[in-house]
Design a protein around this motif. Structure first.
Motif, mmCIF file in Angstrom:
data_model
loop_
_atom_site.group_PDB
_atom_site.id
_atom_site.type_symbol
_atom_site.label_atom_id
_atom_site.label_comp_id
_atom_site.label_asym_id
_atom_site.label_seq_id
_atom_site.Cartn_x
_atom_site.Cartn_y
_atom_site.Cartn_z
ATOM 1 N N LEU B 307 -13.593 -5.134 -5.380
ATOM 2 C CA LEU B 307 -13.828 -5.393 -7.177
ATOM 3 C C LEU B 307 -12.761 -4.166 -8.066
ATOM 4 O O LEU B 307 -12.457 -4.361 -9.055
ATOM 5 C CB LEU B 307 -14.862 -3.839 -7.177
ATOM 6 N N GLN B 308 -11.660 -3.906 -6.796
ATOM 7 C CA GLN B 308 -10.660 -2.598 -7.199
ATOM 8 C C GLN B 308 -9.417 -2.919 -7.345
ATOM 9 O O GLN B 308 -9.039 -4.507 -7.142
ATOM 10 C CB GLN B 308 -10.739 -1.837 -6.226
ATOM 11 N N ASP B 309 -8.907 -3.148 -8.853
ATOM 12 C CA ASP B 309 -7.248 -3.471 -9.101
ATOM 13 C C ASP B 309 -5.887 -3.045 -7.557
ATOM 14 O O ASP B 309 -5.066 -4.128 -7.597
ATOM 15 C CB ASP B 309 -6.655 -3.564 -10.622
ATOM 16 N N MET B 310 -5.767 -2.119 -7.280
ATOM 17 C CA MET B 310 -4.825 -1.214 -6.697
ATOM 18 C C MET B 310 -6.237 -0.819 -5.705
ATOM 19 O O MET B 310 -6.939 0.062 -5.785
ATOM 20 C CB MET B 310 -4.639 -0.371 -7.418
ATOM 21 N N LEU B 311 -5.334 -1.626 -4.179
ATOM 22 C CA LEU B 311 -6.116 -1.206 -3.017
ATOM 23 C C LEU B 311 -5.661 0.585 -2.567
ATOM 24 O O LEU B 311 -4.707 0.363 -1.992
ATOM 25 C CB LEU B 311 -5.987 -2.392 -2.367
ATOM 26 N N PRO B 312 -6.670 1.200 -1.607
ATOM 27 C CA PRO B 312 -5.883 2.289 -1.048
ATOM 28 C C PRO B 312 -4.794 1.584 0.113
ATOM 29 O O PRO B 312 -5.274 0.799 0.518
ATOM 30 C CB PRO B 312 -7.336 3.228 -0.248
ATOM 31 N N GLU B 313 -3.669 2.226 0.766
ATOM 32 C CA GLU B 313 -2.970 1.994 1.358
ATOM 33 C C GLU B 313 -3.244 1.513 2.511
ATOM 34 O O GLU B 313 -3.463 0.840 3.561
ATOM 35 C CB GLU B 313 -1.218 2.603 1.370
ATOM 36 N N ASP B 314 -4.156 2.809 3.227
ATOM 37 C CA ASP B 314 -5.047 2.968 4.671
ATOM 38 C C ASP B 314 -5.328 1.500 5.160
ATOM 39 O O ASP B 314 -5.581 1.234 6.121
ATOM 40 C CB ASP B 314 -5.201 4.467 4.808
ATOM 41 N N THR B 315 -6.170 1.869 3.883
ATOM 42 C CA THR B 315 -7.187 0.735 3.910
ATOM 43 C C THR B 315 -6.146 -0.678 4.226
ATOM 44 O O THR B 315 -6.534 -1.659 4.497
ATOM 45 C CB THR B 315 -7.760 0.148 2.289
ATOM 46 N N CYS B 316 -5.243 -1.104 3.474
ATOM 47 C CA CYS B 316 -4.762 -1.941 3.739
ATOM 48 C C CYS B 316 -4.034 -2.418 4.570
ATOM 49 O O CYS B 316 -3.925 -3.203 5.823
ATOM 50 C CB CYS B 316 -3.769 -2.614 1.999
ATOM 51 N N GLN B 317 -3.169 -1.200 5.190
ATOM 52 C CA GLN B 317 -2.781 -1.000 6.992
ATOM 53 C C GLN B 317 -3.901 -1.377 7.694
ATOM 54 O O GLN B 317 -3.070 -1.981 8.626
ATOM 55 C CB GLN B 317 -2.292 0.058 7.034
ATOM 56 N N LEU B 318 -4.844 -0.926 7.762
ATOM 57 C CA LEU B 318 -5.954 -1.822 9.072
ATOM 58 C C LEU B 318 -6.052 -3.199 8.900
ATOM 59 O O LEU B 318 -6.011 -3.412 9.757
ATOM 60 C CB LEU B 318 -7.291 -0.535 7.989
ATOM 61 N N ALA B 319 -6.102 -3.953 6.979
ATOM 62 C CA ALA B 319 -6.080 -4.952 7.657
ATOM 63 C C ALA B 319 -5.431 -5.694 8.001
ATOM 64 O O ALA B 319 -5.128 -6.713 8.402
ATOM 65 C CB ALA B 319 -6.991 -4.777 6.041
ATOM 66 N N HIS B 320 -4.371 -5.337 7.755
ATOM 67 C CA HIS B 320 -2.741 -5.713 8.423
ATOM 68 C C HIS B 320 -2.702 -5.785 9.791
ATOM 69 O O HIS B 320 -2.239 -6.530 10.471
ATOM 70 C CB HIS B 320 -1.761 -4.898 7.889
ATOM 71 N N LEU B 321 -3.102 -4.761 9.998
ATOM 72 C CA LEU B 321 -3.200 -4.349 12.035
ATOM 73 C C LEU B 321 -4.222 -5.307 12.492
ATOM 74 O O LEU B 321 -4.222 -6.269 13.188
ATOM 75 C CB LEU B 321 -3.819 -3.375 12.300
ATOM 76 N N ILE B 322 -5.463 -5.641 11.495
ATOM 77 C CA ILE B 322 -6.576 -6.735 12.548
ATOM 78 C C ILE B 322 -5.812 -7.974 12.566
ATOM 79 O O ILE B 322 -6.246 -9.049 13.365
ATOM 80 C CB ILE B 322 -8.014 -6.509 11.498
ATOM 81 N N VAL B 323 -5.044 -8.658 11.408
ATOM 82 C CA VAL B 323 -5.010 -9.739 10.966
ATOM 83 C C VAL B 323 -3.808 -10.041 11.975
ATOM 84 O O VAL B 323 -3.751 -11.174 13.071
ATOM 85 C CB VAL B 323 -4.025 -10.029 9.853
ATOM 86 N N ARG B 324 -2.957 -9.114 12.516
ATOM 87 C CA ARG B 324 -1.623 -9.010 13.706
ATOM 88 C C ARG B 324 -1.918 -8.897 14.850
ATOM 89 O O ARG B 324 -1.948 -9.742 15.948
ATOM 90 C CB ARG B 324 -0.861 -7.590 13.342
ATOM 91 N N TYR B 325 -3.186 -8.457 15.325
ATOM 92 C CA TYR B 325 -3.937 -8.721 16.464
ATOM 93 C C TYR B 325 -4.455 -9.598 16.593
ATOM 94 O O TYR B 325 -5.148 -9.917 17.566
ATOM 95 C CB TYR B 325 -4.790 -6.723 16.831
ATOM 96 N N VAL B 326 -4.944 -10.693 15.522
ATOM 97 C CA VAL B 326 -5.699 -11.458 15.686
ATOM 98 C C VAL B 326 -4.556 -12.783 15.707
ATOM 99 O O VAL B 326 -4.422 -13.349 16.702
ATOM 100 C CB VAL B 326 -6.455 -12.070 14.731
ATOM 101 N N LYS B 327 -3.762 -12.679 15.642
ATOM 102 C CA LYS B 327 -2.294 -13.616 15.753
ATOM 103 C C LYS B 327 -1.497 -13.589 16.665
ATOM 104 O O LYS B 327 -1.507 -14.299 17.369
ATOM 105 C CB LYS B 327 -1.484 -13.813 14.216
#
Ligand SMILES: [Zn+2]
Ligand SMILES: [Zn+2]
Lengths: 81, 589
Positions: B307-327
């Motif tokens: 629901l937010q326009d701007m996502l908090p940076e630390d949250t995005c970093q965790l998401a990227h890390l998960i994507v990278r670990y899966v990939k």
């Protein structure tokens, strides 16, 4: 001259910040997270609340969180039937 | 030892009736004055810790009941004045009770520890900010003693966790008995002198929650590295218990439902990434589960981030890390979701015989893992989109297209990995459509199910925003297939959908709103997807689906007309009307 310049800068800075804020001016009263649409804020704020008692039996007035709880409640003239 | 059994029993029987007005001052005070013991030093008042275990437990449960009644009545707006009196006496610490309860840790008895943590946390909720800071400091200091003391760490974690997790409105067992007794209770209550406690300060717990979070913050980095060490090097039961309680506390602290300010909880987002690196195949499934729950709570997609326009940076970093670990690091292959034949192995309770009928796969682990990946992907896509719309000045279309292509490629890679992983794990036919697999994976867990549908819907919308680079990805995720499959799970019952809309246990409101917008905008796709499904099932899926939506519209309208809908549902109602119009227009074409 220098002073005027400074004020100018300040105004544009303030203007910029105001624009940035205006983009997400709806702030959650529980957690202070910011949202840009009021309906989005409403959807988010529901997460913080305890579920409302919405389904109430018109005959006895008892309220329930879920419609199926109300259906289980035996009442012959209930509007849900 | 002299026990004043009668007076203590009387105290309890009055407490159960939720009013202490009818008992004498002496009886009221008796339970708190302590017990007399005679030892080599003569007769004196015994410390709580010197009592027999059963007596300690009885005493703690009476205190617990006292606080429960206080909080329940506080919630209603009035409290029996004698209950207020006795609670104030405890808060003023006339009997030095709080220090005594804190020191019960030294009994090393797990039942006593459990009860005293419970009592202390309720006490903190009752006392709110009128507490002695030394009590908090003592509890917090247990977390980082020089020699690791598992019992004390766990005790302190439990107390803090209970305060953080405290929810104001919960129906207490005593409420039920009161309802049944009816008339007799009301006559009892007439003699009760009540004190009005209805100002919001009297029941608002955000101040004490904030206070305890602030004290925790000072010890947090130290505690985090201690726990990290335990996860890597120690698998004794005591250590594992501490790890699990710690992770549960972490999860509660950052949970949206804790109603804590994001500013206060910011420091607790700092060390998350280190813990992603701890997800190894030899880590206990229980700790895996708790870590995945924690990460899922951080990526609070359906309740907040979507629901937010701007996502908090630390949250995005965790998401990227998960994507990278899966990939790149085969995270999915490390997940210990297969239970060994005949035995369940986990380092928490050791090796135990599994039940005969128990499934050989741990579905909860699969669900938590897959939901986490879907959220991470949705966040990654959302972030790319908001970045592009944000830097409108000088943003290069070509650059954006290149970036998008790169991101779509890795997203496609990750989702295909999830697809293969689930087909292997749940024995699906290789041709089974991805949406169908997801719906079946989450079918017994409606909050996960609906959040996963929001994710796949948002991912689809996100990548079809501009011309999709990989059309197969859009086909793979088809949100209309998901909805058709979802309706089967809820037996095409519009009443279930209405329940989901009214309750806040799932993010169905958000889902339905976005799904209807998507359907309106992609009506021809809706029609073709429905007919594609119909050829498989030999049922007219379009009529089936629209019948449920039209019934839902009717039910919502009825509630709204009686002013019974708990919030503004009109955006959904309008979309339902538009879709109904499209459907009727479609029938004649
Ligand atoms: Zn909030
Ligand atoms: Zn009373």
């Amino acid at each position: 001259m220098f002073a005027i310049m400074q004020i100018d800068n300040d105004v544009s800075g303030r203007e910029f910040r105001r624009k940035m804020r205006a983009k997400c001016e709806f702030i959650c009263k529980y957690c202070q997270r910011r949202f840009n649409k009021s309906y989005n804020l409403m959807i988010h704020e529901r997460t913080h609340k305890s579920p409302e008692l919405t389904f109430s039996c018109e005959v006895c007035g008892k309220s329930f969180k879920r419609q199926d709880n109300l259906k289980q409640h035996r009442c012959s003239q209930c509007i849900w039937r | 030892m002299v026990m004043n059994t009668n007076e203590v029993d009387m105290f309890q029987s009055y407490l159960i009736k939720q009013c202490l007005c009818g008992i004498s001052e002496a009886t009221l005070r008796k339970p708190f004055e302590g017990q007399q013991i005679t030892d080599c030093n003569g007769t004196r008042t015994a410390m709580l810790i010197e009592w027999p275990t059963t007596k300690i437990l009885e005493y703690l449960s009476k205190l617990q009941l006292l606080f429960d009644v206080y909080l329940k009545q506080n919630n209603k707006g009035y409290i029996c004045s004698r209950i207020v009196d006795i609670c104030n006496t405890i808060i003023r610490n006339d009997y030095n009770l709080i220090e005594q309860i804190i020191s019960l840790c030294d009994t090393r008895n797990k039942y006593v520890n459990y009860m005293s943590a419970k009592v202390l946390s309720s006490f903190l909720i009752v006392a709110k900010t009128s507490i002695n800071n030394e009590w908090l400091e003592t509890i917090i200091s247990y977390l980082t003693t020089d020699n690791v003391d598992y019992v004390k760490i766990n005790f302190a974690l439990e107390v803090i966790k209970r305060v953080v997790e405290w929810k104001d409105i919960e129906i207490h067992v005593l409420e039920e008995t009161q309802l049944q007794e009816g008339a007799s209770t009301s006559s009892q209550n007439e003699t009760c002198t009540k004190v009005i406690f209805s100002d919001s300060d009297s029941y608002d717990t955000s101040a004490i929650k904030g206070l305890i979070i602030k004290s925790l913050e000072s010890k947090w980095p130290d505690l985090v590295s201690k726990i990290q060490n335990l996860i890597m090097h120690n698998d004794c039961v005591e250590a594992q218990t501490c790890i699990l309680t710690f992770l549960a506390l972490w999860e509660s602290t950052i949970s949206v439902k804790a109603n804590l300010s994001i500013i206060d909880t910011k420091p607790f987002y700092a060390h998350l990434e280190m813990f992603v690196g701890l997800l190894h195949s030899n880590l206990s499934p229980l700790i895996w589960k708790q870590l995945l729950s924690l990460f899922n709570e951080v990526l609070c997609y359906g309740s907040t981030l979507a629901l937010q326009d701007m996502l908090p940076e630390d949250t995005c970093q965790l998401a990227h890390l998960i994507v990278r670990y899966v990939k790149d690091y085969r995270l999915l292959d490390c997940l210990p979701y297969r239970r060994t034949e005949g035995f369940v192995v986990n380092s928490f309770v050791g090796t135990i015989q599994s039940l005969h009928n128990e499934a050989s796969t741990d579905k909860t682990l699969l669900q938590k893992m897959v939901l986490l990946v879907l959220k991470s992907v949705a966040i990654t896509i959302k972030e790319t989109r908001s970045d592009s719309s944000d830097s409108s000045v000088g943003s290069d279309d070509y650059d954006f297209y290149q970036d998008m292509q790169l991101i779509e490629r890795s997203i496609r890679d990750v989702l295909k990995k999830v697809d293969v992983f689930l087909k292997n794990g749940l024995d699906f036919h290789p041709e089974t459509p991805f949406p169908k697999i997801l719906i079946h994976l989450f079918s017994d867990q409606d909050d996960y199910l609906i959040e996963s549908m929001v994710c796949t819907l948002d991912i689809t919308i996100g990548i079809s925003y501009r011309n999709a680079v990989f059309p197969d990805l859009i086909n793979m995720l088809n949100p209309i297939f998901s909805f058709i499959e979802f309706l089967k799970i809820v037996s095409h019952d519009s009443g279930v959908l209405l329940d989901y809309l009214v309750s806040n246990e799932t993010c169905f409101l958000l889902y339905l709103l976005r799904f209807l917008k998507y359907t309106r905008r992609n009506w021809s796709k809706f029609v073709s997807s429905c007919s594609e499904c119909s050829t498989v099932t030999r049922i007219n899926e379009m009529d089936n689906t629209m019948t449920v939506l039209i019934r839902l519209k009717y039910q919502i309208t009825r509630l709204v007309s009686k002013d019974l809908f708990p919030y503004n549902i009109s955006p959904v109602l309008k979309l339902l009307e538009v879709c109904e119009g499209l459907y009727e227009g479609n029938e004649y074409s």
